[in-house]
Design a protein around this motif. Structure first.
Motif, PDB file in Angstrom:
ATOM      1  N   LEU A  48     -86.582 -21.372 -36.167  1.00 18.66           N
ATOM      2  CA  LEU A  48     -85.622 -22.404 -36.542  1.00 18.66           C
ATOM      3  C   LEU A  48     -84.444 -21.796 -37.297  1.00 18.66           C
ATOM      4  O   LEU A  48     -83.296 -22.153 -37.060  1.00 18.66           O
ATOM      5  N   ASN A  49     -84.717 -20.855 -38.181  1.00 16.94           N
ATOM      6  CA  ASN A  49     -83.640 -20.234 -38.937  1.00 16.94           C
ATOM      7  C   ASN A  49     -82.740 -19.396 -38.046  1.00 16.94           C
ATOM      8  O   ASN A  49     -81.526 -19.378 -38.242  1.00 16.94           O
ATOM      9  N   PRO A 100     -75.431 -23.162 -42.224  1.00 13.33           N
ATOM     10  CA  PRO A 100     -76.730 -23.846 -42.106  1.00 13.33           C
ATOM     11  C   PRO A 100     -77.923 -22.873 -42.164  1.00 13.33           C
ATOM     12  O   PRO A 100     -78.972 -23.209 -42.708  1.00 13.33           O
ATOM     13  N   GLY A 101     -77.745 -21.680 -41.644  1.00 13.33           N
ATOM     14  CA  GLY A 101     -78.804 -20.672 -41.728  1.00 13.33           C
ATOM     15  C   GLY A 101     -79.075 -20.258 -43.161  1.00 13.33           C
ATOM     16  O   GLY A 101     -80.224 -20.092 -43.567  1.00 13.33           O
ATOM     17  N   LEU A 121     -80.498 -21.891 -36.306  1.00 18.56           N
ATOM     18  CA  LEU A 121     -79.488 -22.420 -37.222  1.00 18.56           C
ATOM     19  C   LEU A 121     -78.430 -21.371 -37.554  1.00 18.56           C
ATOM     20  O   LEU A 121     -77.248 -21.701 -37.673  1.00 18.56           O
ATOM     21  N   THR A 122     -78.830 -20.126 -37.691  1.00 20.62           N
ATOM     22  CA  THR A 122     -77.872 -19.072 -37.981  1.00 20.62           C
ATOM     23  C   THR A 122     -76.949 -18.833 -36.792  1.00 20.62           C
ATOM     24  O   THR A 122     -75.753 -18.573 -36.972  1.00 20.62           O
ATOM     25  N   HIS A 156     -80.854 -23.204 -45.005  1.00 24.63           N
ATOM     26  CA  HIS A 156     -82.268 -23.291 -44.607  1.00 24.63           C
ATOM     27  C   HIS A 156     -83.067 -22.137 -45.211  1.00 24.63           C
ATOM     28  O   HIS A 156     -84.192 -22.330 -45.675  1.00 24.63           O
TER      29      HIS A 156
END
Length: 57
Positions: A34-35, A45-46, A38-39, A49
């Protein structure tokens, strides 16, 4: 949710390279995936998180 002496180092890694900070905290699992997503979608956002994961675990 106890803070350890390595949390500041993980936070620095999370700001420089967010997936590395998450990997150091939880290892290789869905949270890391997920990270990474997001990154790739956006650097901020990364980071958010990654810092959340470090503080949560």
């Amino acid at each position: 949710m106890a803070l350890t002496c390595t949390d500041p180092i993980k936070a620095i890694f999370a700001i420089i390279l967010p997936p590395l900070g998450v990997f150091l905290e939880v290892g290789c699992n869905c949270t890391l995936l997920l990270n990474v997503v997001l990154t790739c979608l956006g650097y901020i956002p990364g980071i958010i998180h990654a810092l959340y994961v470090i503080v949560k675990y």
